[in-house]
Design a protein around this motif. Structure first.
Motif, PDB file in Angstrom:
ATOM      1  N   THR A 694       0.566  -1.311   0.113  1.00 62.23           N
ATOM      2  CA  THR A 694      -0.081  -0.016   0.078  1.00 62.23           C
ATOM      3  C   THR A 694       1.060   1.172   0.078  1.00 62.23           C
ATOM      4  O   THR A 694       1.701   1.375   0.815  1.00 62.23           O
ATOM      5  CB  THR A 694      -0.957   0.124   1.345  1.00 62.23           C
ATOM      6  OG1 THR A 694      -1.672  -1.146   1.190  1.00 62.23           O
ATOM      7  CG2 THR A 694      -1.745   1.005   1.352  1.00 62.23           C
ATOM      8  N   PRO A 695       0.765   2.192  -0.981  1.00 65.40           N
ATOM      9  CA  PRO A 695       1.575   3.300  -1.083  1.00 65.40           C
ATOM     10  C   PRO A 695       1.574   4.144   0.063  1.00 65.40           C
ATOM     11  O   PRO A 695       0.118   4.363   0.627  1.00 65.40           O
ATOM     12  CB  PRO A 695       1.377   3.829  -2.476  1.00 65.40           C
ATOM     13  CG  PRO A 695      -0.034   3.319  -2.720  1.00 65.40           C
ATOM     14  CD  PRO A 695      -0.287   2.223  -2.124  1.00 65.40           C
ATOM     15  N   PHE A 700       3.594   8.598  -3.197  1.00 65.15           N
ATOM     16  CA  PHE A 700       2.962   9.393  -4.091  1.00 65.15           C
ATOM     17  C   PHE A 700       3.812  10.619  -4.448  1.00 65.15           C
ATOM     18  O   PHE A 700       3.533  11.166  -5.516  1.00 65.15           O
ATOM     19  CB  PHE A 700       1.570   9.408  -3.241  1.00 65.15           C
ATOM     20  CG  PHE A 700       0.359   8.689  -3.496  1.00 65.15           C
ATOM     21  CD1 PHE A 700      -0.105   8.437  -5.057  1.00 65.15           C
ATOM     22  CD2 PHE A 700       0.135   7.980  -2.523  1.00 65.15           C
ATOM     23  CE1 PHE A 700      -1.080   7.502  -5.185  1.00 65.15           C
ATOM     24  CE2 PHE A 700      -1.101   6.796  -2.910  1.00 65.15           C
ATOM     25  CZ  PHE A 700      -1.711   6.816  -4.073  1.00 65.15           C
ATOM     26  N   LEU A 701       4.443  11.090  -3.389  1.00 66.77           N
ATOM     27  CA  LEU A 701       5.123  12.192  -3.738  1.00 66.77           C
ATOM     28  C   LEU A 701       6.253  12.058  -4.826  1.00 66.77           C
ATOM     29  O   LEU A 701       6.555  12.960  -5.836  1.00 66.77           O
ATOM     30  CB  LEU A 701       5.829  12.696  -2.435  1.00 66.77           C
ATOM     31  CG  LEU A 701       6.348  14.226  -2.505  1.00 66.77           C
ATOM     32  CD1 LEU A 701       5.481  15.158  -2.789  1.00 66.77           C
ATOM     33  CD2 LEU A 701       6.985  14.296  -1.055  1.00 66.77           C
ATOM     34  N   GLN A 721      -5.384  12.513  -7.631  1.00 63.49           N
ATOM     35  CA  GLN A 721      -6.981  11.967  -7.258  1.00 63.49           C
ATOM     36  C   GLN A 721      -6.931  10.529  -6.604  1.00 63.49           C
ATOM     37  O   GLN A 721      -7.758  10.398  -5.706  1.00 63.49           O
ATOM     38  CB  GLN A 721      -7.941  11.880  -8.626  1.00 63.49           C
ATOM     39  CG  GLN A 721      -8.007  13.362  -8.902  1.00 63.49           C
ATOM     40  CD  GLN A 721      -8.655  14.408  -8.232  1.00 63.49           C
ATOM     41  OE1 GLN A 721      -9.690  13.972  -7.585  1.00 63.49           O
ATOM     42  NE2 GLN A 721      -8.123  15.574  -8.123  1.00 63.49           N
ATOM     43  N   ILE A 722      -6.209   9.562  -7.164  1.00 64.79           N
ATOM     44  CA  ILE A 722      -6.288   8.362  -6.563  1.00 64.79           C
ATOM     45  C   ILE A 722      -5.624   8.225  -5.000  1.00 64.79           C
ATOM     46  O   ILE A 722      -6.215   7.685  -4.182  1.00 64.79           O
ATOM     47  CB  ILE A 722      -5.320   7.384  -7.588  1.00 64.79           C
ATOM     48  CG1 ILE A 722      -5.798   6.900  -8.829  1.00 64.79           C
ATOM     49  CG2 ILE A 722      -4.756   6.187  -6.457  1.00 64.79           C
ATOM     50  CD1 ILE A 722      -5.131   6.360  -9.643  1.00 64.79           C
ATOM     51  N   MET A 723      -4.652   8.870  -4.776  1.00 63.53           N
ATOM     52  CA  MET A 723      -4.150   9.297  -3.577  1.00 63.53           C
ATOM     53  C   MET A 723      -5.284   9.774  -2.466  1.00 63.53           C
ATOM     54  O   MET A 723      -5.222   9.356  -1.498  1.00 63.53           O
ATOM     55  CB  MET A 723      -2.896  10.085  -3.463  1.00 63.53           C
ATOM     56  CG  MET A 723      -2.405  10.356  -2.251  1.00 63.53           C
ATOM     57  SD  MET A 723      -1.062  11.524  -2.164  1.00 63.53           S
ATOM     58  CE  MET A 723      -2.074  13.063  -2.281  1.00 63.53           C
ATOM     59  N   LYS A 724      -5.796  10.851  -2.900  1.00 63.62           N
ATOM     60  CA  LYS A 724      -7.072  11.406  -2.066  1.00 63.62           C
ATOM     61  C   LYS A 724      -8.000  10.622  -1.824  1.00 63.62           C
ATOM     62  O   LYS A 724      -8.480  10.531  -0.801  1.00 63.62           O
ATOM     63  CB  LYS A 724      -7.298  12.792  -2.793  1.00 63.62           C
ATOM     64  CG  LYS A 724      -7.870  13.944  -1.762  1.00 63.62           C
ATOM     65  CD  LYS A 724      -7.995  15.157  -2.358  1.00 63.62           C
ATOM     66  CE  LYS A 724      -8.737  16.161  -1.368  1.00 63.62           C
ATOM     67  NZ  LYS A 724      -8.812  17.556  -2.049  1.00 63.62           N
ATOM     68  N   GLN A 728      -7.247   7.391   0.468  1.00 66.50           N
ATOM     69  CA  GLN A 728      -7.866   8.401   1.616  1.00 66.50           C
ATOM     70  C   GLN A 728      -6.671   8.814   2.406  1.00 66.50           C
ATOM     71  O   GLN A 728      -6.568   8.787   3.495  1.00 66.50           O
ATOM     72  CB  GLN A 728      -8.567   7.511   2.597  1.00 66.50           C
ATOM     73  CG  GLN A 728      -9.976   6.753   2.026  1.00 66.50           C
ATOM     74  CD  GLN A 728     -10.959   7.765   1.798  1.00 66.50           C
ATOM     75  OE1 GLN A 728     -11.336   8.669   2.416  1.00 66.50           O
ATOM     76  NE2 GLN A 728     -11.250   7.534   0.618  1.00 66.50           N
ATOM     77  N   LEU A 729      -5.483   9.427   1.238  1.00 71.89           N
ATOM     78  CA  LEU A 729      -4.497  10.014   2.025  1.00 71.89           C
ATOM     79  C   LEU A 729      -4.580  11.556   1.967  1.00 71.89           C
ATOM     80  O   LEU A 729      -4.817  11.807   0.675  1.00 71.89           O
ATOM     81  CB  LEU A 729      -3.060   9.456   1.295  1.00 71.89           C
ATOM     82  CG  LEU A 729      -2.815   8.078   1.619  1.00 71.89           C
ATOM     83  CD1 LEU A 729      -1.399   7.764   0.833  1.00 71.89           C
ATOM     84  CD2 LEU A 729      -2.560   7.802   3.067  1.00 71.89           C
ATOM     85  N   GLU A 730      -4.543  12.306   3.044  1.00 69.48           N
ATOM     86  CA  GLU A 730      -4.829  13.522   2.829  1.00 69.48           C
ATOM     87  C   GLU A 730      -3.329  14.187   2.434  1.00 69.48           C
ATOM     88  O   GLU A 730      -2.415  13.928   2.887  1.00 69.48           O
ATOM     89  CB  GLU A 730      -5.072  14.153   4.169  1.00 69.48           C
ATOM     90  CG  GLU A 730      -5.510  15.923   4.195  1.00 69.48           C
ATOM     91  CD  GLU A 730      -6.726  16.026   3.470  1.00 69.48           C
ATOM     92  OE1 GLU A 730      -6.997  17.071   2.592  1.00 69.48           O
ATOM     93  OE2 GLU A 730      -7.698  15.029   3.322  1.00 69.48           O
ATOM     94  N   PRO A 731      -3.378  15.104   1.231  1.00 68.64           N
ATOM     95  CA  PRO A 731      -2.183  15.886   0.792  1.00 68.64           C
ATOM     96  C   PRO A 731      -1.527  16.419   1.513  1.00 68.64           C
ATOM     97  O   PRO A 731      -2.147  17.080   2.353  1.00 68.64           O
ATOM     98  CB  PRO A 731      -2.710  16.331  -0.678  1.00 68.64           C
ATOM     99  CG  PRO A 731      -3.886  15.733  -0.793  1.00 68.64           C
ATOM    100  CD  PRO A 731      -4.719  15.273   0.377  1.00 68.64           C
TER     101      PRO A 731
END
Length: 970
Positions: A694-695, A700-701, A721-724, A728-731
């Protein structure tokens, strides 16, 4: 204990039990709350109260004496058999029942018997019965009642004194034993053989060797030094007083060594003192002597099997237990479980536990402790569920074990449930439970609950204060940790090195040099300066940017360990002194200290910062020679080093060679591809990683950075968008800055600006900086003005921002505005870090700055650079682009500035020193200007030039520590 009469004794009796005969129950209808306290009541009572017993018991009473019933251990039947005349033989009648109450620890029934005795006869006149009462109360844990009976007795025998001393010892009151012993000596009471074991046990509990030796002398004087029970007690006393030599001498002087208890005493003495090998050697001697083992022998021997190295002997003892059915006892089974736990053989411990017929709380707790000690936290929680399903009730030990598991796993909700249970049962006021609650909440990052648990502890000890200070420091509440440290000093608790370590961690988080100096001075004044604290001081000075103090502290360490060297190397790295870090690492290699994985990772980070491929390869060779396992942080550091040195293929080889790839390694390789413009490859690798792991935010950065450098705008939008939404990763601000940079490079400036305005968080300086750079590249003056204004509002103390804004204005021909910005920067006393380039030649790293004349071979470098420039102008079509010189000077001066950029000086030196065909790798701390980039790619000379523009991701937030351990982006 007071030897004079007590004024009152208040005992409240319960009359709900069905064990009492009718007359006893009737007795409680009176006001009996102070039976022992009011002797006048005896005048009003019957001397022979009738005991009415149901008729169906009378036949049984006629055939069975009360003594026989008591010997069978039937307390209920004994109560119902008290039907004889009490004035005939009260000693015989009550003595047997009181012994049974003592054996059963039945305090409630003992109190009822005592009440009946007061109604029936004058207890103080009966020395025998008074002694029995003292003995019974002592066994039942009611020392106060034992004292009151003892003080009311008109006459006392040696047995009475022994009973009182025994009551104190069995209830953990050694000081009271000492006072009673003094009273015996004053009153001239002669000791007997049974006095010495209790007195010697009290001496052992007090660790008072002087008192023990005195009692030993009395035993010799009275001729009891050859009595087996006295000798055994002497052996145990000397062992508890840390005089094993004395214990062994006593055991060696014994003429007959056929007493099992004697062997058990000496084996237990060595076992409890941590002398496991000696204890097991004595166990062997005992076996060879042909003596029968008992449960105490087995338990003491199993306790001596203290770690993994004793697993074989532990199994042999287990085999001996299985061969003898007599040794299959609950205590032995519990000791077996505990032994396997200590020997890290949890599968054997589980099997032994499952074979137990009766599992007591001690066995359950041993298993839970074993899971915790062996790092099996999830298994501990599953086992706890079995514990609850078995109907067992957790005690303090259980609560502590499960809280530890919850803390290590970060299960705050489970920890809160257990906390509620502890509050309900009053366990949270227990010191150990309270300290464990603090630790659990600290590890779960629940700082408010941690403070609540700390405040609930009534009597805080050093561990309480140290744990809560460490909790605040680890959760980035450095100021609160420092406040508590000051409070500790006011309270008067002696500070230990562990607490100082936590305070230093808080200073590191605050980055306050004055506080670090204050703590350092405190360490020196209090004499707390050990190697661990000195290493931490080096670390903190490095993180606070005071490299001189770090170097001084390092120099003062007389016997440096590998942590000392690693701390100093890390301090150099933190202050951007990678050259010095590498030099120190080479000095370390010449000592007798072998670098560990952390030292190697730091050295690789230094080589990576300098793009020093030769140094990096040397470190890689050392790793191979020393048989370090190529995984984890070392593998990711090697990938990072090779990628920063331009060797992406070598980085990929390292990546492929690692069988078990963790998230850090995948991210390092993705970042390597992104750094060199292989955006599509980076995305493909990211998609492969998603199938296995799981990234996280850093993964993602890295892939967003790859998209930015390769101009993959659609892919970058999709990944954001996939990350967010999918993960469910808050940027973080870094993610937003990366996407703004991506849009800016693609000249989507309006979209980038709208994206910034739509952010849920307030845009940070680095986001506006990314937008401003894009405006500079694409000459968008309107948005550039907005970004410049926001940038100066958010971070007016960053000189780099002033320079960037000045350059933007200068590129737009707004020379006066550019000059104003630079004037503001000077007025604030800010200075920009000069651009510098470095190159690895031979065994040294050579650093150059613009218009540098300090190099020893400056003249040759300038001459070589003139030759290269002339050749490129004549043969390569190179035309200098003076628009990249953003200073308001004459054209000739602009040409001179271009020709003397630091990267060109490094190229000239590389061509001057390297053999033909050798790759030249140059690293620069800032972006390469457009003209110098053209200068590189048009070089048709004899050498291949690889200019490395390395400013990539730069993460500085302390909250990112979990991944910064694996990455060193610059």
């Amino acid at each position: 204990m007071r030897l004079q009469s007590y004024p009152k004794l208040c005992i409240v009796f319960s009359c709900t039990t069905t064990l009492m005969p009718t007359p006893l129950a009737h007795l409680h209808s009176y006001n009996c709350s102070s039976i022992l306290a009011h002797p006048p009541m005896l005048i009003q009572t019957q001397i022979k109260p009738p005991l009415k017993t149901p008729t169906f018991f009378r036949k049984s009473i006629q055939t069975n004496t009360l003594k026989d019933i008591c010997l069978r251990g039937n307390l209920k039947e004994a109560f119902q058999s008290l039907t004889v005349a009490f004035n005939d033989h009260p000693d015989e009648i009550y003595g047997a029942v009181l012994d049974l109450c003592a054996h059963k620890k039945a305090l409630s029934q003992g109190l009822q018997i005592h009440a009946h005795m007061i109604k029936s006869c004058s207890v103080p006149e009966y020395v025998f019965l008074g002694t029995k009462l003292v003995f019974m109360y002592g066994k039942c844990g009611s020392v106060e009642n034992a004292e009151k009976v003892f003080d009311k007795m008109g006459q006392r025998s040696i047995f009475t004194w022994n009973a009182m001393i025994g009551a104190y010892v069995s209830n953990g009151k050694p000081f009271e034993v000492l006072e009673t012993y003094k009273a015996m000596r004053v009153l001239g009471v002669s000791l007997d053989a049974y006095s010495f074991p209790s007195l010697l046990k009290a001496s052992g509990l007090l660790k008072n060797l002087f008192l023990g030796a005195e009692i030993h002398g009395l035993a010799v004087k009275f001729g009891y030094d050859s009595v087996v029970c006295v000798v055994n007690s002497l052996v145990a006393m000397y062992a508890k007083c840390d005089d094993l030599c004395g214990a062994r001498r006593l055991f060696g002087r014994m003429v007959q060594k056929d007493d099992v208890v004697s062997w058990n005493s000496i084996i237990s003495a060595y076992s409890s003192s941590g002398k496991s090998r000696e204890a097991l050697e004595l166990f062997r001697e005992m076996q060879n002597a042909g003596l029968d083992l008992n449960t105490y022998t087995i338990v003491a021997s199993l306790q001596a099997c203290e770690d993994y190295s004793f697993r074989k002997l532990g199994k042999e003892i287990h085999a001996a237990v299985l061969k003898s059915a007599q040794l299959l006892h609950a205590h032995v089974a519990g000791a077996l479980v505990a032994m396997y736990v200590r020997c890290c053989k949890m599968s054997e411990a589980v099997r032994t536990f499952n074979e137990l017929d009766e599992k007591d709380i001690v066995a359950w707790n041993s298993m839970l402790t074993g899971f915790i000690q062996n790092g099996m936290y999830s298994e501990a929680l599953h086992f706890f569920n079995d514990f609850r399903n078995a109907g067992e009730k957790p005690d303090q030990v259980t609560v502590i074990s499960i809280l530890l598991a919850c803390g290590r796993l970060g299960y705050s909700l489970n920890g809160m449930e257990l906390h509620a249970y502890a509050i309900k049962n009053g366990f949270d006021l227990d010191l150990q439970v309270g300290n464990t609650l603090i630790d659990m909440y600290a590890k779960c990052c629940c700082v408010n609950y941690m403070g609540y648990a700390f405040n609930r502890i009534p009597d805080k000890d050093l561990i309480s204060w140290t744990t809560v200070i460490a909790g605040y420091a680890q959760n980035n509440y450095g100021l609160k940790a420092f406040e508590l440290f000051r409070e500790v000093q006011l309270v008067g608790i002696d500070v230990d090195p562990m607490m100082i370590g936590s305070v230093l961690l808080a200073c590191s988080e605050l980055a306050c040099l004055s506080q670090v100096k204050e703590i350092h001075g405190y360490i020196i004044r209090r004499g707390l300066s050990d190697i661990v604290l000195q290493n931490m001081v080096i670390d903190v000075y490095g993180e606070c940017g005071n490299i001189d103090y770090a170097v001084r502290t390092f120099g003062l360490i007389k016997f440096k360990d590998v942590v000392s060297w690693t701390s100093m190397i890390s301090a150099y790295l933190h202050d951007g002194l990678a050259n010095e870090a590498l030099e120190l690492f080479h000095i370390l290699m010449k000592t007798n200290i072998h670098p560990d994985s952390i030292a190697l990772k730091s050295a690789l980070s230094a080589a990576s910062s300098l793009s020093a491929l030769k140094y990096g390869k040397e470190i890689h060779s050392f790793i191979i020679r020393q048989d370090f396992i190529l995984e984890g942080s070392i593998a990711s550091s090697l990938v990072d080093m090779y990628s920063r040195c331009g060797m992406v293929e070598s980085a990929h080889k390292i990546f492929k060679s690692v069988e078990s790839k963790d998230l850090v390694l995948w991210t390092s390789m993705i970042n390597a591809y992104g750094m060199h413009g292989y955006g599509k490859v980076a995305i493909d690798l990211f998609n492969k990683m998603k199938e296995k792991l799981t990234p996280d935010h850093i993964a993602f950065l890295s892939v967003l950075y790859a998209c930015s450098h390769s101009g993959l705008i659609d892919e970058g939008r999709q990944l954001f968008q996939i990350m967010k939404y999918e993960y469910q990763l808050e940027p973080w601000p870094e993610h937003y800055a990366c996407l703004v940079d991506l849009l800016g490079r693609a000249n989507c400036l309006e979209e980038a600006y709208e994206f910034v305005k739509s952010m849920q968080m307030a845009p940070t300086a680095e986001i506006w900086c990314a937008l401003l750079r894009a405006c500079q590249v694409h000459s968008n003056q309107e948005l550039g003005e907005i970004a410049a204004q926001k940038l100066l509002e958010l971070n007016p103390e960053n000189p780099g921002h002033y320079v960037l804004i000045s350059n933007v204005f200068a590129a737009e021909g707004r020379c006066k505005d550019a000059e104003k910005i630079r004037t503001r920067m000077k007025e604030r006393g800010l200075k920009k870090s000069p651009g510098c380039s470095w190159i690895e030649v031979g065994n040294r790293i050579h650093t150059f700055v613009a218009r540098d004349k300090s190099h020893p071979e400056c003249h040759q470098i300038t001459k070589k650079l003139d030759q290269i420039t002339q050749k490129l102008e004549n043969e390569g079509g190179y035309v200098p682009q003076t628009k990249f010189v953003l200073h308001n000077v004459e054209e000739n001066e602009k040409l001179k500035m271009l020709y003397e950029h630091s990267e060109r000086l490094a190229i000239a030196y590389g061509l001057l020193k390297n053999a033909k065909g050798t790759p030249i790798r140059i690293t620069k701390n800032l972006r390469v200007c457009g003209d110098c980039h053209t200068f590189y790619i048009n070089d048709k000379g004899g050498a291949q030039v690889e200019a490395l523009n390395t400013p990539s991701l730069h993460l500085t937030k302390k909250s990112k520590k979990q991944f910064m351990d694996g990455y060193h982006y610059r």
